[in-house]
Design an enzyme around this catalytic site. Structure first.
Site, PDB file in Angstrom:
ATOM      1  N   PHE A  11      -0.049  -0.089 -12.286  1.00 52.15           N
ATOM      2  CA  PHE A  11      -0.445  -0.174 -13.315  1.00 52.15           C
ATOM      3  C   PHE A  11      -1.864  -0.202 -14.258  1.00 52.15           C
ATOM      4  N   THR A  36       4.201   5.432  -4.553  1.00 46.89           N
ATOM      5  CA  THR A  36       5.835   4.695  -4.049  1.00 46.89           C
ATOM      6  C   THR A  36       6.312   4.405  -5.631  1.00 46.89           C
ATOM      7  N   ASP A  59      -1.980   9.782   0.635  1.00 43.97           N
ATOM      8  CA  ASP A  59      -1.468   8.354   0.406  1.00 43.97           C
ATOM      9  C   ASP A  59      -3.082   8.517   1.683  1.00 43.97           C
ATOM     10  N   THR A 125      -8.803  -8.911  -6.153  1.00 45.28           N
ATOM     11  CA  THR A 125      -8.169 -10.212  -6.246  1.00 45.28           C
ATOM     12  C   THR A 125      -7.980 -11.588  -6.376  1.00 45.28           C
ATOM     13  N   ASP A 126      -8.181 -12.512  -7.365  1.00 43.51           N
ATOM     14  CA  ASP A 126      -8.592 -14.017  -7.042  1.00 43.51           C
ATOM     15  C   ASP A 126      -7.431 -14.258  -5.935  1.00 43.51           C
ATOM     16  N   GLU A 127      -6.533 -14.588  -5.600  1.00 45.25           N
ATOM     17  CA  GLU A 127      -5.309 -14.374  -4.416  1.00 45.25           C
ATOM     18  C   GLU A 127      -5.895 -14.972  -3.323  1.00 45.25           C
ATOM     19  N   TYR A 153       0.117 -10.917   1.915  1.00 46.67           N
ATOM     20  CA  TYR A 153      -0.457 -10.074   0.192  1.00 46.67           C
ATOM     21  C   TYR A 153      -1.778 -10.193  -0.124  1.00 46.67           C
ATOM     22  N   LYS A 157      -5.664  -8.055   1.659  1.00 41.16           N
ATOM     23  CA  LYS A 157      -6.432  -8.518   0.472  1.00 41.16           C
ATOM     24  C   LYS A 157      -7.971  -9.017   1.043  1.00 41.16           C
ATOM     25  N   ASN A 182      -4.679 -12.924 -12.628  1.00 34.85           N
ATOM     26  CA  ASN A 182      -3.506 -11.688 -12.869  1.00 34.85           C
ATOM     27  C   ASN A 182      -3.900 -11.266 -14.300  1.00 34.85           C
ATOM     28  N   ASN A 183      -3.356 -10.123 -14.394  1.00 40.26           N
ATOM     29  CA  ASN A 183      -3.436  -8.539 -15.304  1.00 40.26           C
ATOM     30  C   ASN A 183      -2.125  -8.640 -16.094  1.00 40.26           C
ATOM     31  N   VAL A 209      12.918 -18.401 -13.495  1.00 40.20           N
ATOM     32  CA  VAL A 209      11.459 -19.320 -13.127  1.00 40.20           C
ATOM     33  C   VAL A 209      11.629 -20.212 -11.839  1.00 40.20           C
ATOM     34  N   ARG A 217      -1.760 -19.363 -14.047  1.00 42.83           N
ATOM     35  CA  ARG A 217      -1.764 -18.252 -13.321  1.00 42.83           C
ATOM     36  C   ARG A 217      -3.515 -18.172 -15.330  1.00 42.83           C
ATOM     37  N   ARG A 276       9.544 -19.420  -4.342  1.00 41.65           N
ATOM     38  CA  ARG A 276       8.519 -18.329  -3.424  1.00 41.65           C
ATOM     39  C   ARG A 276       7.721 -19.470  -2.430  1.00 41.65           C
TER      40      ARG A 276
HETATM   41  P1  NAD Z   1       0.889  -1.298  -8.122  1.00 39.48           P
HETATM   42  O1  NAD Z   1       1.230  -2.325  -7.718  1.00 39.48           O
HETATM   43  O2  NAD Z   1       1.174  -1.383  -9.927  1.00 39.48           O
HETATM   44  O3  NAD Z   1      -0.273  -0.134  -8.130  1.00 39.48           O
HETATM   45  C1  NAD Z   1      -0.135  -0.072  -7.280  1.00 39.48           C
HETATM   46  C2  NAD Z   1      -0.800   1.839  -6.945  1.00 39.48           C
HETATM   47  O4  NAD Z   1      -1.307   1.978  -5.654  1.00 39.48           O
HETATM   48  C3  NAD Z   1       0.816   2.280  -7.812  1.00 39.48           C
HETATM   49  O5  NAD Z   1       0.978   3.838  -8.461  1.00 39.48           O
HETATM   50  C4  NAD Z   1       1.355   3.389  -5.673  1.00 39.48           C
HETATM   51  O6  NAD Z   1       2.080   4.415  -6.032  1.00 39.48           O
HETATM   52  C5  NAD Z   1      -0.329   2.825  -4.928  1.00 39.48           C
HETATM   53  N1  NAD Z   1      -0.459   3.272  -3.419  1.00 39.48           N
HETATM   54  C6  NAD Z   1       0.196   2.440  -2.901  1.00 39.48           C
HETATM   55  N2  NAD Z   1       0.332   2.723  -1.524  1.00 39.48           N
HETATM   56  C7  NAD Z   1      -0.607   3.368  -1.407  1.00 39.48           C
HETATM   57  C8  NAD Z   1      -1.266   4.626  -0.658  1.00 39.48           C
HETATM   58  N3  NAD Z   1      -0.868   4.761   0.592  1.00 39.48           N
HETATM   59  N4  NAD Z   1      -1.798   5.709  -0.134  1.00 39.48           N
HETATM   60  C9  NAD Z   1      -2.268   5.983  -2.123  1.00 39.48           C
HETATM   61  N5  NAD Z   1      -1.825   5.146  -2.776  1.00 39.48           N
HETATM   62  C10 NAD Z   1      -0.873   4.222  -2.483  1.00 39.48           C
HETATM   63  O7  NAD Z   1      -0.519  -2.483  -8.640  1.00 39.48           O
HETATM   64  P2  NAD Z   1      -1.913  -3.478  -9.781  1.00 39.48           P
HETATM   65  O8  NAD Z   1      -1.459  -4.433 -10.009  1.00 39.48           O
HETATM   66  O9  NAD Z   1      -1.773  -1.394 -10.420  1.00 39.48           O
HETATM   67  O10 NAD Z   1      -3.045  -3.089  -9.028  1.00 39.48           O
HETATM   68  C11 NAD Z   1      -4.097  -2.544  -8.747  1.00 39.48           C
HETATM   69  C12 NAD Z   1      -4.879  -2.854  -7.597  1.00 39.48           C
HETATM   70  O11 NAD Z   1      -5.153  -4.509  -8.640  1.00 39.48           O
HETATM   71  C13 NAD Z   1      -4.711  -3.592  -6.267  1.00 39.48           C
HETATM   72  O12 NAD Z   1      -5.477  -3.393  -5.255  1.00 39.48           O
HETATM   73  C14 NAD Z   1      -3.845  -5.192  -6.935  1.00 39.48           C
HETATM   74  O13 NAD Z   1      -4.578  -5.956  -5.291  1.00 39.48           O
HETATM   75  C15 NAD Z   1      -5.425  -5.010  -7.597  1.00 39.48           C
HETATM   76  N6  NAD Z   1      -4.869  -6.536  -8.118  1.00 39.48           N
HETATM   77  C16 NAD Z   1      -4.154  -6.981  -9.376  1.00 39.48           C
HETATM   78  C17 NAD Z   1      -4.014  -7.500 -10.013  1.00 39.48           C
HETATM   79  C18 NAD Z   1      -2.706  -7.416 -10.490  1.00 39.48           C
HETATM   80  O14 NAD Z   1      -2.543  -8.924 -11.328  1.00 39.48           O
HETATM   81  N7  NAD Z   1      -1.504  -6.647 -11.202  1.00 39.48           N
HETATM   82  C19 NAD Z   1      -5.476  -8.549 -10.584  1.00 39.48           C
HETATM   83  C20 NAD Z   1      -5.870  -8.692  -9.496  1.00 39.48           C
HETATM   84  C21 NAD Z   1      -6.146  -7.800  -8.473  1.00 39.48           C
HETATM   85  O1  DAU Z   2      -3.569 -12.978  -9.043  1.00 38.83           O
HETATM   86  C1  DAU Z   2      -3.986 -12.124  -9.163  1.00 38.83           C
HETATM   87  C2  DAU Z   2      -2.602 -11.169  -8.695  1.00 38.83           C
HETATM   88  O2  DAU Z   2      -1.269 -11.696  -9.616  1.00 38.83           O
HETATM   89  C3  DAU Z   2      -2.406  -9.840  -7.963  1.00 38.83           C
HETATM   90  O3  DAU Z   2      -3.209  -9.665  -7.110  1.00 38.83           O
HETATM   91  C4  DAU Z   2      -1.292  -9.189  -7.741  1.00 38.83           C
HETATM   92  O4  DAU Z   2      -0.952  -8.131  -7.884  1.00 38.83           O
HETATM   93  C5  DAU Z   2      -0.761  -9.606  -8.639  1.00 38.83           C
HETATM   94  O5  DAU Z   2       1.147  -9.380  -8.154  1.00 38.83           O
HETATM   95  C6  DAU Z   2      -0.043 -11.319  -9.397  1.00 38.83           C
HETATM   96  O6  DAU Z   2       0.521 -12.426  -8.479  1.00 38.83           O
HETATM   97  P1  DAU Z   2       0.925 -13.424  -8.743  1.00 38.83           P
HETATM   98  O7  DAU Z   2       2.097 -13.770  -7.450  1.00 38.83           O
HETATM   99  O8  DAU Z   2       0.419 -14.476  -9.417  1.00 38.83           O
HETATM  100  O9  DAU Z   2       2.288 -12.110  -9.863  1.00 38.83           O
HETATM  101  P2  DAU Z   2       3.533 -12.218 -10.388  1.00 38.83           P
HETATM  102  O10 DAU Z   2       3.506 -11.585 -11.520  1.00 38.83           O
HETATM  103  O11 DAU Z   2       4.656 -12.436  -8.839  1.00 38.83           O
HETATM  104  O12 DAU Z   2       4.107 -13.902 -10.578  1.00 38.83           O
HETATM  105  C7  DAU Z   2       3.555 -14.847 -11.647  1.00 38.83           C
HETATM  106  C8  DAU Z   2       4.384 -15.825 -11.409  1.00 38.83           C
HETATM  107  O13 DAU Z   2       4.834 -16.389 -12.266  1.00 38.83           O
HETATM  108  C9  DAU Z   2       3.854 -16.620  -9.845  1.00 38.83           C
HETATM  109  O14 DAU Z   2       3.386 -18.124  -9.559  1.00 38.83           O
HETATM  110  C10 DAU Z   2       5.338 -16.370  -9.580  1.00 38.83           C
HETATM  111  C11 DAU Z   2       6.508 -16.826 -11.065  1.00 38.83           C
HETATM  112  N1  DAU Z   2       7.421 -15.877 -10.887  1.00 38.83           N
HETATM  113  C12 DAU Z   2       7.480 -14.540 -10.700  1.00 38.83           C
HETATM  114  C13 DAU Z   2       8.074 -14.172 -10.346  1.00 38.83           C
HETATM  115  C14 DAU Z   2       8.955 -12.805 -10.579  1.00 38.83           C
HETATM  116  C15 DAU Z   2       8.302 -16.595 -11.425  1.00 38.83           C
HETATM  117  O15 DAU Z   2       8.313 -17.850 -11.771  1.00 38.83           O
HETATM  118  N2  DAU Z   2       9.797 -15.823 -11.644  1.00 38.83           N
HETATM  119  C16 DAU Z   2       9.453 -14.787 -11.029  1.00 38.83           C
HETATM  120  O16 DAU Z   2      10.627 -13.439 -11.077  1.00 38.83           O
END
Ligand code: NAD
Ligand code: DAU
Length: 339
Positions: A11, A36, A59, A125-127, A153, A157, A182-183, A209, A217, A276
């Site tokens: 993403f 993946t 990988d 990540t802020d997590e 997770y 990180k 969260n993005n 939910v 978030r 969760r």
């Molecule tokens: P995503 O799950 O959408 O994408 C992860 C990508 O990494 C995928 O393309 C997958 O194929 C690849 N990947 C996984 N394992 C691999 C491996 N062993 N070798 C090579 N490639 C591999 O994740 P995202 O949401 O785009 O997040 C990207 C980064 O940003 C992550 O490090 C995540 O921790 C961080 N992050 C995400 C968020 C969020 O809200 N999505 C917020 C803060 C930080």
């Molecule tokens: O804060 C950054 C993080 O945000 C990233 O590091 C993670 O990679 C990313 O997945 C995200 O983590 P969250 O756990 O916050 O995201 P998620 O979309 O899984 O959930 C957002 C909130 O919504 C959380 O409070 C759980 C809730 N939720 C999620 C799902 C999937 C629901 O209520 N129902 C659902 O089905």
């Protein structure tokens, strides 16, 4: 400049590749991704034909693959997005999170040392800070907040971040870390809250939910995150951590209701399901450091960003319908049956 982007078919990585080619057309990007379940070449369609973009499947934890890529490409900057990222999956299968997120980061940094890479940027990540109470809106995560991860997770990180800072101190590896909230935006895999709710609401399916939907978030439009990473990896101080967030805190229920309003769907689709395990209550970022040092500010307000995101999922049904048609159906049953 040659930039190696790992996890670029995910993403944020895919949005980042597009952002870089748009804002720095003089640079060359090499994308390394294992493809993946979360990786998708269709997310890179806008950049894949560009003369200064190359894709390599591999990988990050496979040292032979990583070292031969570094030998061939000699990148100036490495930016590591590659990770296992879904909290719920880390509850059912933690091991792959430790392998990719910690050992993969280590393999990349060892290659950076061996090939004298100028900057290793870790996308964090802020997590890693754990959570904040719901009744203290005055509290925010700063870069000094102690690490206190809640899920496998976030622990993986946090482990990676600690290793990155240890490599900076022990080996003087030139590193930087961003920790973002969260993005949301185009190309997010429909296991995450916003795309899950949009795709299910569009087919009039129930919206699961967790708990009472009160968890909060801090949402950031993905392109604002890309801009922050670009600034930090080029201009941020070595060895430093920068928090990234836009003060866009929303309770989950509010987010789901906003999506339903945008789609003109009824709130009766909302279904409250078992929470969760270890669910973090509230995330909230203080982005003061990146603003003061690098002038970064988010540009997309939540209301505009969510509208643009809903529109993107409406206009790009083939992208997400292809995902829903595959193994995803088993995933959904595994995760949500009996909740
Ligand atoms: P995503 O799950 O959408 O994408 C992860 C990508 O990494 C995928 O393309 C997958 O194929 C690849 N990947 C996984 N394992 C691999 C491996 N062993 N070798 C090579 N490639 C591999 O994740 P995202 O949401 O785009 O997040 C990207 C980064 O940003 C992550 O490090 C995540 O921790 C961080 N992050 C995400 C968020 C969020 O809200 N999505 C917020 C803060 C930080
Ligand atoms: O804060 C950054 C993080 O945000 C990233 O590091 C993670 O990679 C990313 O997945 C995200 O983590 P969250 O756990 O916050 O995201 P998620 O979309 O899984 O959930 C957002 C909130 O919504 C959380 O409070 C759980 C809730 N939720 C999620 C799902 C999937 C629901 O209520 N129902 C659902 O089905």
């Amino acid at each position: 400049m040659k930039i190696l982007v790992t996890g670029g078919a995910g993403f944020i990585g895919a949005n980042f590749c597009a952002y870089e080619l748009k804002t720095h057309p003089e640079d060359t990007l090499i994308c390394l991704d294992a493809l993946t379940y979360a990786g998708n070449l269709a997310s890179l369609m806008g950049v894949i034909g560009a003369p200064n973009f190359r894709f390599e499947r591999g990988d990050i934890a496979d040292r032979t693959c990583v070292n031969s890529l570094f030998e061939r490409e000699r990148p100036d900057i490495v930016v590591n997005f590659a990770a296992e990222t879904h909290v719920d999956r880390s509850v059912t299968d933690p091991e792959v999170f430790l392998r990719t997120n910690i050992l993969g980061t280590q393999a990349l940094m060892d290659a950076c040392r061996a090939y004298g890479v100028g900057r290793f940027h870790q996308v964090g990540t802020d997590e890693v800070y754990g959570d904040l109470p719901l009744d203290r809106p005055d509290l925010f995560f700063t870069e000094e907040t102690p690490l206190h991860a809640s899920s496998p997770y976030s622990a993986s990180k946090a482990g990676a971040d600690l290793l990155v800072l240890a490599y900076a101190r022990t080996f003087r590896l030139p590193v930087s870390i961003t920790r973002c909230s969260n993005n949301y935006g185009p190309y997010q895999f429909p296991e995450k809250l916003i795309p899950l709710m949009i795709s299910r609401a569009l087919s009039d399916q129930s919206l699961p939910v967790y708990g009472k939907g009160e968890n909060v978030r801090d949402w950031l439009y993905v392109e604002d995150h890309c801009a922050a990473i670009d600034l930090v990896m080029r201009k941020g101080r070595e060895g430093e951590v920068y928090n990234v967030g836009g003060h866009n805190e929303r309770a989950n229920l509010e987010v789901v209701r906003t999506i339903l309003r945008e789609l003109d769907k009824p709130e009766s689709l909302i279904t409250y399901v078992t929470d969760r395990p270890g669910h973090d209550r509230r995330y909230a970022i203080d982005p003061g450091k990146i603003h003061k040092e690098l002038g970064w500010l988010p540009t997309t307000a939540f209301d505009d960003g969510i509208r643009a995101t809903v529109r993107w999922y409406l206009e790009n049904r083939t992208w997400w319908e292809a995902i829903l048609a595959g193994e995803y159906q088993n995933y959904y049953l595994r995760m949500y049956a009996n909740r």
